[in-house]
Design a protein around this motif. Structure first.
Motif, PDB file in Angstrom:
ATOM      1  N   ALA A  34      47.626   1.500 -37.662  1.00  0.00           N
ATOM      2  CA  ALA A  34      48.351   0.789 -38.715  1.00  0.00           C
ATOM      3  C   ALA A  34      48.343   1.650 -39.973  1.00  0.00           C
ATOM      4  O   ALA A  34      47.487   2.512 -40.142  1.00  0.00           O
ATOM      5  CB  ALA A  34      47.684  -0.552 -38.989  1.00  0.00           C
ATOM      6  N   ASP A  35      49.333   1.419 -40.848  1.00  0.00           N
ATOM      7  CA  ASP A  35      49.304   2.128 -42.128  1.00  0.00           C
ATOM      8  C   ASP A  35      49.374   1.096 -43.255  1.00  0.00           C
ATOM      9  O   ASP A  35      49.780  -0.041 -43.055  1.00  0.00           O
ATOM     10  CB  ASP A  35      50.427   3.162 -42.230  1.00  0.00           C
ATOM     11  CG  ASP A  35      51.801   2.554 -42.212  1.00  0.00           C
ATOM     12  OD1 ASP A  35      52.178   1.921 -43.215  1.00  0.00           O
ATOM     13  OD2 ASP A  35      52.505   2.714 -41.197  1.00  0.00           O
ATOM     14  N   GLU A  36      48.965   1.514 -44.444  1.00  0.00           N
ATOM     15  CA  GLU A  36      48.809   0.587 -45.571  1.00  0.00           C
ATOM     16  C   GLU A  36      50.107  -0.036 -46.046  1.00  0.00           C
ATOM     17  O   GLU A  36      50.078  -1.009 -46.798  1.00  0.00           O
ATOM     18  CB  GLU A  36      48.116   1.296 -46.744  1.00  0.00           C
ATOM     19  CG  GLU A  36      46.659   1.534 -46.492  1.00  0.00           C
ATOM     20  CD  GLU A  36      45.913   2.013 -47.723  1.00  0.00           C
ATOM     21  OE1 GLU A  36      46.072   1.402 -48.796  1.00  0.00           O
ATOM     22  OE2 GLU A  36      45.171   2.995 -47.595  1.00  0.00           O
ATOM     23  N   THR A  37      51.243   0.488 -45.620  1.00  0.00           N
ATOM     24  CA  THR A  37      52.518  -0.072 -46.063  1.00  0.00           C
ATOM     25  C   THR A  37      52.911  -1.318 -45.282  1.00  0.00           C
ATOM     26  O   THR A  37      53.841  -2.016 -45.675  1.00  0.00           O
ATOM     27  CB  THR A  37      53.643   0.967 -45.935  1.00  0.00           C
ATOM     28  OG1 THR A  37      53.787   1.324 -44.548  1.00  0.00           O
ATOM     29  CG2 THR A  37      53.343   2.205 -46.764  1.00  0.00           C
ATOM     30  N   MET A  38      52.203  -1.615 -44.197  1.00  0.00           N
ATOM     31  CA  MET A  38      52.540  -2.794 -43.397  1.00  0.00           C
ATOM     32  C   MET A  38      52.256  -4.059 -44.198  1.00  0.00           C
ATOM     33  O   MET A  38      51.207  -4.186 -44.822  1.00  0.00           O
ATOM     34  CB  MET A  38      51.767  -2.793 -42.080  1.00  0.00           C
ATOM     35  CG  MET A  38      52.165  -1.658 -41.193  1.00  0.00           C
ATOM     36  SD  MET A  38      51.223  -1.658 -39.678  1.00  0.00           S
ATOM     37  CE  MET A  38      52.152  -0.489 -38.740  1.00  0.00           C
ATOM     38  N   GLN A  39      53.213  -4.968 -44.171  1.00  0.00           N
ATOM     39  CA  GLN A  39      53.137  -6.191 -44.970  1.00  0.00           C
ATOM     40  C   GLN A  39      52.521  -7.336 -44.185  1.00  0.00           C
ATOM     41  O   GLN A  39      52.601  -7.375 -42.957  1.00  0.00           O
ATOM     42  CB  GLN A  39      54.551  -6.591 -45.429  1.00  0.00           C
ATOM     43  CG  GLN A  39      55.217  -5.556 -46.308  1.00  0.00           C
ATOM     44  CD  GLN A  39      54.492  -5.386 -47.633  1.00  0.00           C
ATOM     45  OE1 GLN A  39      54.152  -6.360 -48.293  1.00  0.00           O
ATOM     46  NE2 GLN A  39      54.228  -4.148 -48.002  1.00  0.00           N
ATOM     47  N   ALA A  40      51.954  -8.276 -44.908  1.00  0.00           N
ATOM     48  CA  ALA A  40      51.420  -9.492 -44.296  1.00  0.00           C
ATOM     49  C   ALA A  40      52.580 -10.306 -43.728  1.00  0.00           C
ATOM     50  O   ALA A  40      53.691 -10.273 -44.266  1.00  0.00           O
ATOM     51  CB  ALA A  40      50.679 -10.311 -45.346  1.00  0.00           C
ATOM     52  N   PRO A  41      52.349 -11.061 -42.643  1.00  0.00           N
ATOM     53  CA  PRO A  41      53.421 -11.891 -42.089  1.00  0.00           C
ATOM     54  C   PRO A  41      53.870 -12.953 -43.096  1.00  0.00           C
ATOM     55  O   PRO A  41      53.082 -13.404 -43.938  1.00  0.00           O
ATOM     56  CB  PRO A  41      52.776 -12.559 -40.873  1.00  0.00           C
ATOM     57  CG  PRO A  41      51.490 -11.867 -40.638  1.00  0.00           C
ATOM     58  CD  PRO A  41      51.120 -11.148 -41.871  1.00  0.00           C
ATOM     59  N   ALA A  42      55.129 -13.357 -43.000  1.00  0.00           N
ATOM     60  CA  ALA A  42      55.693 -14.327 -43.938  1.00  0.00           C
ATOM     61  C   ALA A  42      54.987 -15.682 -43.856  1.00  0.00           C
ATOM     62  O   ALA A  42      54.915 -16.405 -44.853  1.00  0.00           O
ATOM     63  CB  ALA A  42      57.185 -14.494 -43.669  1.00  0.00           C
ATOM     64  N   TRP A  43      54.453 -16.037 -42.692  1.00  0.00           N
ATOM     65  CA  TRP A  43      53.839 -17.358 -42.526  1.00  0.00           C
ATOM     66  C   TRP A  43      52.436 -17.461 -43.121  1.00  0.00           C
ATOM     67  O   TRP A  43      51.864 -18.538 -43.215  1.00  0.00           O
ATOM     68  CB  TRP A  43      53.791 -17.750 -41.046  1.00  0.00           C
ATOM     69  CG  TRP A  43      53.134 -16.751 -40.145  1.00  0.00           C
ATOM     70  CD1 TRP A  43      53.760 -15.801 -39.401  1.00  0.00           C
ATOM     71  CD2 TRP A  43      51.736 -16.595 -39.882  1.00  0.00           C
ATOM     72  NE1 TRP A  43      52.841 -15.062 -38.695  1.00  0.00           N
ATOM     73  CE2 TRP A  43      51.594 -15.532 -38.972  1.00  0.00           C
ATOM     74  CE3 TRP A  43      50.586 -17.244 -40.326  1.00  0.00           C
ATOM     75  CZ2 TRP A  43      50.350 -15.108 -38.499  1.00  0.00           C
ATOM     76  CZ3 TRP A  43      49.354 -16.821 -39.858  1.00  0.00           C
ATOM     77  CH2 TRP A  43      49.247 -15.769 -38.954  1.00  0.00           C
ATOM     78  N   LEU A  44      51.881 -16.353 -43.583  1.00  0.00           N
ATOM     79  CA  LEU A  44      50.522 -16.352 -44.112  1.00  0.00           C
ATOM     80  C   LEU A  44      50.471 -17.072 -45.456  1.00  0.00           C
ATOM     81  O   LEU A  44      51.310 -16.847 -46.322  1.00  0.00           O
ATOM     82  CB  LEU A  44      50.062 -14.903 -44.266  1.00  0.00           C
ATOM     83  CG  LEU A  44      48.592 -14.593 -44.175  1.00  0.00           C
ATOM     84  CD1 LEU A  44      47.952 -15.170 -42.927  1.00  0.00           C
ATOM     85  CD2 LEU A  44      48.369 -13.093 -44.199  1.00  0.00           C
ATOM     86  N   SER A  45      49.477 -17.954 -45.631  1.00  0.00           N
ATOM     87  CA  SER A  45      49.338 -18.740 -46.858  1.00  0.00           C
ATOM     88  C   SER A  45      48.905 -17.870 -48.032  1.00  0.00           C
ATOM     89  O   SER A  45      48.557 -16.703 -47.858  1.00  0.00           O
ATOM     90  CB  SER A  45      48.307 -19.853 -46.643  1.00  0.00           C
ATOM     91  OG  SER A  45      47.016 -19.293 -46.511  1.00  0.00           O
ATOM     92  N   GLY A  46      48.873 -18.455 -49.231  1.00  0.00           N
ATOM     93  CA  GLY A  46      48.517 -17.723 -50.443  1.00  0.00           C
ATOM     94  C   GLY A  46      47.151 -17.067 -50.377  1.00  0.00           C
ATOM     95  O   GLY A  46      47.005 -15.878 -50.672  1.00  0.00           O
ATOM     96  N   GLU A  47      46.119 -17.833 -49.996  1.00  0.00           N
ATOM     97  CA  GLU A  47      44.773 -17.279 -49.914  1.00  0.00           C
ATOM     98  C   GLU A  47      44.679 -16.265 -48.770  1.00  0.00           C
ATOM     99  O   GLU A  47      43.971 -15.281 -48.866  1.00  0.00           O
ATOM    100  CB  GLU A  47      43.725 -18.376 -49.724  1.00  0.00           C
ATOM    101  CG  GLU A  47      43.540 -19.258 -50.934  1.00  0.00           C
ATOM    102  CD  GLU A  47      44.551 -20.386 -51.019  1.00  0.00           C
ATOM    103  OE1 GLU A  47      45.431 -20.489 -50.127  1.00  0.00           O
ATOM    104  OE2 GLU A  47      44.486 -21.157 -51.971  1.00  0.00           O
ATOM    105  N   GLY A  48      45.392 -16.539 -47.679  1.00  0.00           N
ATOM    106  CA  GLY A  48      45.434 -15.608 -46.560  1.00  0.00           C
ATOM    107  C   GLY A  48      46.082 -14.295 -46.955  1.00  0.00           C
ATOM    108  O   GLY A  48      45.639 -13.215 -46.561  1.00  0.00           O
TER     109      GLY A  48
END
Length: 138
Positions: A34-48
């Motif tokens: 993985a590389d640092e540019t990968m984004q969190a999934p859209a379904w992830l909550s604020g704290e997640g």
């Protein structure tokens, strides 16, 4: 389900001197890092999302996460968010509440949510080498 120890990846067997003297697995998959540019999934909550932003770069820098691990790591982050929310409710309400009808003391239901999330997080932390004892096996 398989009993016994989890299989050790081939590269770790080779680093340990390959004490079993069996030939290494030739067909072991090698997922892309993985590389640092990968984004969190859209379904992830604020704290997640906050957990992702803090922990993901650390795992990438240490070579401890691959592209195929992202969904498992996202579940860890979601559980972390759930844990934080449950802990804030326990802090507000206390660990013991009075039952609405009977007035008997009962455990705060958010405490059970917090404990379950912490248990799940611990399992994932172990898999990713995020605990001191599991780091020595990674």
């Amino acid at each position: 389900m398989r009993a016994g120890r989890k299989p050790k990846p081939t590269h770790l067997k080779l680093l340990a001197g390959h004490p079993g003297h069996r030939p290494p697995a030739e067909d072991e998959p090698q997922p892309d890092a993985a590389d640092e540019t990968m984004q969190a999934p859209a379904w992830l909550s604020g704290e997640g999302r906050a957990a992702w932003a803090i922990e993901f770069p650390k795992l990438v820098r240490n070579g401890m996460i691959a592209e195929t691990d992202l969904s498992a790591f996202a579940k860890y982050c979601q559980a972390f968010g759930r844990y934080l929310n449950a802990e804030s409710m326990v802090a507000k309400q206390g660990e013991v509440l009075l039952a609405p009808g009977s007035g008997f003391p009962i455990q705060n239901p958010y405490l059970a949510v917090s404990n379950k999330a912490a248990e799940f997080m611990h399992k994932i932390e172990t898999e990713f080498g995020m605990m001191p004892s599991s780091r020595s096996r990674v």
